[in-house]
Motif scaffolding. Structure first.
Motif, PDB file in Angstrom:
ATOM      1  N   MET A   1       0.832  -1.238  -0.077  1.00 49.52           N
ATOM      2  CA  MET A   1      -0.014  -0.119  -0.100  1.00 49.52           C
ATOM      3  C   MET A   1       0.824   1.199   0.277  1.00 49.52           C
ATOM      4  O   MET A   1       1.740   1.460   0.975  1.00 49.52           O
ATOM      5  CB  MET A   1      -0.897  -0.171   1.404  1.00 49.52           C
ATOM      6  CG  MET A   1      -1.723   1.077   1.411  1.00 49.52           C
ATOM      7  SD  MET A   1      -3.122   0.791   2.803  1.00 49.52           S
ATOM      8  CE  MET A   1      -3.838   2.135   2.636  1.00 49.52           C
ATOM      9  N   LEU A   5      -6.676   4.990   1.013  1.00 59.30           N
ATOM     10  CA  LEU A   5      -7.576   5.059   2.242  1.00 59.30           C
ATOM     11  C   LEU A   5      -8.503   3.725   2.402  1.00 59.30           C
ATOM     12  O   LEU A   5      -9.306   3.441   1.219  1.00 59.30           O
ATOM     13  CB  LEU A   5      -8.472   6.128   2.074  1.00 59.30           C
ATOM     14  CG  LEU A   5      -9.602   6.275   3.381  1.00 59.30           C
ATOM     15  CD1 LEU A   5      -8.922   6.515   4.725  1.00 59.30           C
ATOM     16  CD2 LEU A   5     -10.512   7.476   2.981  1.00 59.30           C
ATOM     17  N   VAL A   6      -8.327   3.053   3.176  1.00 58.09           N
ATOM     18  CA  VAL A   6      -9.194   1.908   3.418  1.00 58.09           C
ATOM     19  C   VAL A   6     -10.026   2.112   4.742  1.00 58.09           C
ATOM     20  O   VAL A   6      -9.540   2.237   6.088  1.00 58.09           O
ATOM     21  CB  VAL A   6      -8.304   0.524   3.980  1.00 58.09           C
ATOM     22  CG1 VAL A   6      -9.205  -0.778   4.242  1.00 58.09           C
ATOM     23  CG2 VAL A   6      -7.443   0.234   2.691  1.00 58.09           C
ATOM     24  N   SER A   7     -11.373   2.621   4.816  1.00 60.12           N
ATOM     25  CA  SER A   7     -12.059   2.914   5.649  1.00 60.12           C
ATOM     26  C   SER A   7     -13.567   2.588   5.675  1.00 60.12           C
ATOM     27  O   SER A   7     -14.065   2.203   4.564  1.00 60.12           O
ATOM     28  CB  SER A   7     -12.160   4.443   5.544  1.00 60.12           C
ATOM     29  OG  SER A   7     -12.766   5.340   6.661  1.00 60.12           O
ATOM     30  N   ASN A   9     -15.163  -0.089   6.819  1.00 55.55           N
ATOM     31  CA  ASN A   9     -15.774  -1.631   6.485  1.00 55.55           C
ATOM     32  C   ASN A   9     -15.980  -2.092   7.752  1.00 55.55           C
ATOM     33  O   ASN A   9     -15.582  -1.977   8.851  1.00 55.55           O
ATOM     34  CB  ASN A   9     -14.283  -2.202   5.514  1.00 55.55           C
ATOM     35  CG  ASN A   9     -13.932  -1.545   4.328  1.00 55.55           C
ATOM     36  OD1 ASN A   9     -14.907  -1.493   3.550  1.00 55.55           O
ATOM     37  ND2 ASN A   9     -12.790  -0.812   4.519  1.00 55.55           N
ATOM     38  N   GLY A  16     -10.418  -4.141   7.863  1.00 51.91           N
ATOM     39  CA  GLY A  16      -9.788  -3.163   6.951  1.00 51.91           C
ATOM     40  C   GLY A  16      -8.968  -4.144   5.924  1.00 51.91           C
ATOM     41  O   GLY A  16      -9.111  -3.897   4.594  1.00 51.91           O
ATOM     42  N   VAL A  17      -8.064  -5.000   6.402  1.00 54.17           N
ATOM     43  CA  VAL A  17      -7.333  -5.758   5.689  1.00 54.17           C
ATOM     44  C   VAL A  17      -7.098  -7.106   6.582  1.00 54.17           C
ATOM     45  O   VAL A  17      -6.948  -7.244   7.465  1.00 54.17           O
ATOM     46  CB  VAL A  17      -5.855  -5.218   5.444  1.00 54.17           C
ATOM     47  CG1 VAL A  17      -4.827  -6.171   4.875  1.00 54.17           C
ATOM     48  CG2 VAL A  17      -5.780  -3.751   4.884  1.00 54.17           C
ATOM     49  N   ILE A  31      -5.427   3.326   7.187  1.00 53.97           N
ATOM     50  CA  ILE A  31      -6.498   2.268   7.423  1.00 53.97           C
ATOM     51  C   ILE A  31      -7.154   2.798   8.874  1.00 53.97           C
ATOM     52  O   ILE A  31      -6.680   2.833   9.723  1.00 53.97           O
ATOM     53  CB  ILE A  31      -5.877   0.904   7.849  1.00 53.97           C
ATOM     54  CG1 ILE A  31      -4.891   0.444   6.365  1.00 53.97           C
ATOM     55  CG2 ILE A  31      -6.770  -0.199   8.259  1.00 53.97           C
ATOM     56  CD1 ILE A  31      -4.017  -0.771   6.406  1.00 53.97           C
ATOM     57  N   ASN A  34     -12.353   1.204  10.846  1.00 52.24           N
ATOM     58  CA  ASN A  34     -12.980  -0.249  10.304  1.00 52.24           C
ATOM     59  C   ASN A  34     -13.497  -0.885  11.575  1.00 52.24           C
ATOM     60  O   ASN A  34     -13.014  -0.608  12.722  1.00 52.24           O
ATOM     61  CB  ASN A  34     -12.140  -0.843   9.545  1.00 52.24           C
ATOM     62  CG  ASN A  34     -11.666  -0.183   8.498  1.00 52.24           C
ATOM     63  OD1 ASN A  34     -12.388  -0.193   7.482  1.00 52.24           O
ATOM     64  ND2 ASN A  34     -10.282   0.276   8.272  1.00 52.24           N
ATOM     65  N   ASN A  59      -9.803   2.266  14.514  1.00 54.81           N
ATOM     66  CA  ASN A  59     -10.554   1.048  14.115  1.00 54.81           C
ATOM     67  C   ASN A  59     -10.934   0.561  15.322  1.00 54.81           C
ATOM     68  O   ASN A  59     -10.499   0.875  16.544  1.00 54.81           O
ATOM     69  CB  ASN A  59      -9.555   0.101  13.504  1.00 54.81           C
ATOM     70  CG  ASN A  59      -9.060   0.688  11.976  1.00 54.81           C
ATOM     71  OD1 ASN A  59      -9.558   0.829  11.116  1.00 54.81           O
ATOM     72  ND2 ASN A  59      -7.698   1.137  12.157  1.00 54.81           N
TER      73      ASN A  59
END
Length: 124
Positions: A1, A5-7, A9, A16-17, A31, A34, A59
């Motif tokens: 990465m 943005l991973v947000s 979820n 996130g992952v 991240i 989440n 998170n």
């Protein structure tokens, strides 16, 4: 990465992952926000995880208290190398920032910032 943005979820584990025996690297990006109902609000790792930059924040893990592990990172097996980046403002019953399960390797160097609880489990 390398950015992004991973947000926002949701999942039981690794909202996130989720890395199941693979390899992930975080150099930059976010991240955040989440929600997992079991383990690993931001990241659930059982493989190779390299973090040299980026942010894992805000998170959380909700659900039954005895199973709420690793708000930011749930590390269960494999290797987690952290030499930069930041982990902060995550929430979980055990290991709000990082939960390191028995038998897992967590290597730290450089100047990473972890402003959360770290739970090192040696009794599983």
């Amino acid at each position: 990465m390398y950015g992004g943005l991973v947000s926002e979820n949701t999942a039981y584990s690794g909202a996130g992952v989720c890395n199941n025996n693979g390899t992930i690297s975080i150099y930059a990006g976010y991240i955040t926000k989440n929600i997992a109902s079991g383990m690993g609000g931001g990241v659930n790792n059982s493989g190779k995880f390299y973090m040299t930059g980026g942010t894992i924040s805000k998170n959380e893990v909700t659900g039954y208290q005895q199973y709420c592990y690793g708000g930011g990172v749930f590390h269960n097996g494999g290797t987690f190398e952290m030499c930069g980046g930041s982990i902060f403002e995550n929430n979980a019953e055990k290991g709000a920032g990082i939960y390191v399960a028995h038998g897992s390797k967590w290597l730290v160097s450089g100047i990473p910032m972890v402003n959360n609880a770290i739970y090192l489990n040696s009794n599983e």
